[in-house]
Write a protein that holds these residues in place. Structure first.
Motif, PDB file in Angstrom:
ATOM      1  N   UNK A 177       0.511  -1.357   0.147  1.00 10.42           N
ATOM      2  CA  UNK A 177      -0.024  -0.035  -0.377  1.00 10.42           C
ATOM      3  C   UNK A 177       0.796   0.995   0.305  1.00 10.42           C
ATOM      4  N   UNK A 178       1.618   1.345   0.963  1.00  8.10           N
ATOM      5  CA  UNK A 178       2.944   2.984   1.224  1.00  8.10           C
ATOM      6  C   UNK A 178       2.871   2.810  -0.569  1.00  8.10           C
ATOM      7  N   UNK A 179       4.337   1.619  -1.052  1.00  4.53           N
ATOM      8  CA  UNK A 179       4.543   1.430  -2.377  1.00  4.53           C
ATOM      9  C   UNK A 179       3.314   1.989  -3.102  1.00  4.53           C
ATOM     10  N   UNK A 180       2.138   1.533  -3.163  1.00  5.17           N
ATOM     11  CA  UNK A 180       1.398   1.927  -4.350  1.00  5.17           C
ATOM     12  C   UNK A 180       1.340   3.538  -3.624  1.00  5.17           C
ATOM     13  N   UNK A 181       0.865   4.585  -2.827  1.00  4.74           N
ATOM     14  CA  UNK A 181       0.620   5.167  -2.867  1.00  4.74           C
ATOM     15  C   UNK A 181       1.751   6.274  -3.727  1.00  4.74           C
ATOM     16  N   UNK A 182       3.040   6.162  -3.250  1.00  2.00           N
ATOM     17  CA  UNK A 182       4.116   6.579  -3.474  1.00  2.00           C
ATOM     18  C   UNK A 182       5.305   6.516  -4.980  1.00  2.00           C
ATOM     19  N   UNK A 183       4.194   5.566  -5.426  1.00  2.00           N
ATOM     20  CA  UNK A 183       4.336   5.489  -7.180  1.00  2.00           C
ATOM     21  C   UNK A 183       3.487   5.949  -7.695  1.00  2.00           C
TER      22      UNK A 183
ATOM     23  N   UNK B  59      11.794   4.397  -6.394  1.00  4.30           N
ATOM     24  CA  UNK B  59      11.518   3.747  -4.242  1.00  4.30           C
ATOM     25  C   UNK B  59       9.941   2.982  -4.658  1.00  4.30           C
ATOM     26  N   UNK B  60       8.978   3.674  -4.716  1.00  2.28           N
ATOM     27  CA  UNK B  60       7.620   3.371  -5.023  1.00  2.28           C
ATOM     28  C   UNK B  60       7.764   1.477  -5.580  1.00  2.28           C
ATOM     29  N   UNK B  61       7.981   1.219  -6.657  1.00  2.00           N
ATOM     30  CA  UNK B  61       8.221   0.213  -7.606  1.00  2.00           C
ATOM     31  C   UNK B  61       9.194  -0.768  -6.692  1.00  2.00           C
ATOM     32  N   UNK B  62      10.327  -0.437  -5.628  1.00  3.13           N
ATOM     33  CA  UNK B  62      10.239  -1.241  -4.690  1.00  3.13           C
ATOM     34  C   UNK B  62      10.129  -2.123  -3.417  1.00  3.13           C
ATOM     35  N   UNK B  63       9.262  -1.096  -3.364  1.00  7.19           N
ATOM     36  CA  UNK B  63       8.498  -1.098  -2.129  1.00  7.19           C
ATOM     37  C   UNK B  63       7.386  -2.096  -2.848  1.00  7.19           C
ATOM     38  N   UNK B  64       6.862  -1.733  -3.740  1.00  4.48           N
ATOM     39  CA  UNK B  64       5.875  -3.181  -4.677  1.00  4.48           C
ATOM     40  C   UNK B  64       6.050  -4.279  -4.210  1.00  4.48           C
ATOM     41  N   UNK B  65       7.573  -4.349  -5.018  1.00  3.22           N
ATOM     42  CA  UNK B  65       7.498  -5.910  -5.603  1.00  3.22           C
ATOM     43  C   UNK B  65       8.005  -6.542  -4.029  1.00  3.22           C
ATOM     44  N   UNK B  66       8.699  -5.723  -3.158  1.00  7.67           N
ATOM     45  CA  UNK B  66       9.125  -6.324  -1.666  1.00  7.67           C
ATOM     46  C   UNK B  66       7.597  -6.659  -1.101  1.00  7.67           C
TER      47      UNK B  66
END
Length: 325
Positions: free
Chosen positions: A14-20, A187-194
């Motif tokens: 969710x955090x990665x999605x919002x950042x992306x 960074x958002x993509x990295x968070x989403x993948x992780x």
């Protein structure tokens, strides 16, 4: 520990999605894209990134039950749980044109998945057709907005998120640094993948430990977890007496889930639709879609009683799916 990893995976998704989404909006502004196009594409599809990451990584991990269960379960949760809670908190009138147009598209999407399941499966070819359908829908929505012929669900899906996060409202004038936006996007993509990897691994482990199928975990835990952003945005829109936006957010999410997430999943990791989802849950989705349309059509308004019935219906569906009844 596994449950903590599951929660951590959801938080990262969710955090990665919002950042992306934020970063992509800023980049699109610098590239000179129109605010309307940014809202319909980047904001609309970007908010579906948690579901996309979970489904693609589950399919790649050889767990089609989680991949397809997430898509179908999210749509059922959107129509019963999320729409039900929004209506129960704040009843609203439903424009029939919006419901029949976008609700009808969602109904067709469910029927397409059923047809694919009984014939080819979620193959790469089917995935490509679904993605083409996604872009066709966005194009028609864009044309409709330009002609001012009424708002489509894709517009309301973007508007719902912008209502609670003003920083996501696209502007014709670029904001911030292009380089910083690009770094934030990565960074958002990295968070989403992780987050997707953690979520899928934890879900597979939990299903094995509990002795239940991947399909059950995908249809319930994963589906509800990845649908939390839609829950928040729809409830807030309903409380603000913006029922059309709340409904459009739900209907738009369902269309994006099948066409965008299902399409990309089929392209990246072709898979068969599990028999239990094909024979039961997809038909439940089809029936629920028709049921919600009938609710609004009969009275033109969704009441608190109808909202409560939707929530109770979801509780019953979840109990049956989990084998509690």
């Amino acid at each position: 520990m596994t449950y903590l990893l599951l929660v951590l995976g959801l938080v990262l998704l969710i955090a990665g999605g919002e950042l992306l989404v934020r970063s992509a909006v800023r980049i699109a502004e610098h590239l000179g894209l129109s605010p309307m196009l940014i809202g319909l594409t980047i904001v609309g599809m970007g908010t579906s990134m948690p579901e996309l990451a979970a489904s693609v990584q589950a399919a790649l991990a050889g767990s089609p039950g989680i991949a397809l269960g997430n898509i179908v379960g999210s749509n059922i949760a959107n129509l019963l749980l999320i729409l039900g809670l929004a209506v129960a908190l704040s009843p609203f009138a439903v424009p029939r044109g919006v419901l029949w147009r976008d609700g009808g598209v969602g109904l067709v999407c469910a029927a397409v998945l059923i047809a694919a399941g009984y014939t080819l499966g979620l193959t790469r070819g089917v995935g490509i057709l679904l993605v083409i359908g996604m872009f066709a829908y966005v194009y028609l929505a864009f044309r409709q907005e330009k002609a001012r012929a009424g708002h489509a669900a894709a517009y309301h899906k973007a508007l719902a998120l912008e209502e609670i996060d003003p920083t996501l409202v696209p502007s014709a004038k670029p904001h911030g640094s292009m380089i910083l936006a690009a770094v934030s996007l990565l960074a958002g993509i990295v968070l989403i993948v992780s987050g997707g990897s953690l979520l899928v691994d934890a879900a597979i482990t939990i299903s094995a430990n509990l002795g239940v199928s991947d399909e059950v975990i995908g249809l319930t835990v994963v589906a509800v977890g990845t649908s939390l952003p839609e829950l928040v945005t729809s409830v807030i829109a309903a409380i603000k007496r913006q029922g059309e936006i709340a409904l459009g957010n739900v209907l738009g999410s369902n269309i994006y889930n099948v066409l965008f997430i299902g399409g990309v999943t089929g392209i990246v990791a072709p898979t068969q639709i599990p028999a239990s989802i094909l024979e039961v849950d997809l038909w439940v989705l089809l029936g629920v879609s028709a049921f919600v349309m009938a609710f609004a059509y009969t009275g033109g308004r969704l009441s608190r009683v109808e909202g409560a019935l939707l929530v109770v219906g979801y509780a019953g569906y979840t109990a049956v799916t989990a084998g509690l009844i």
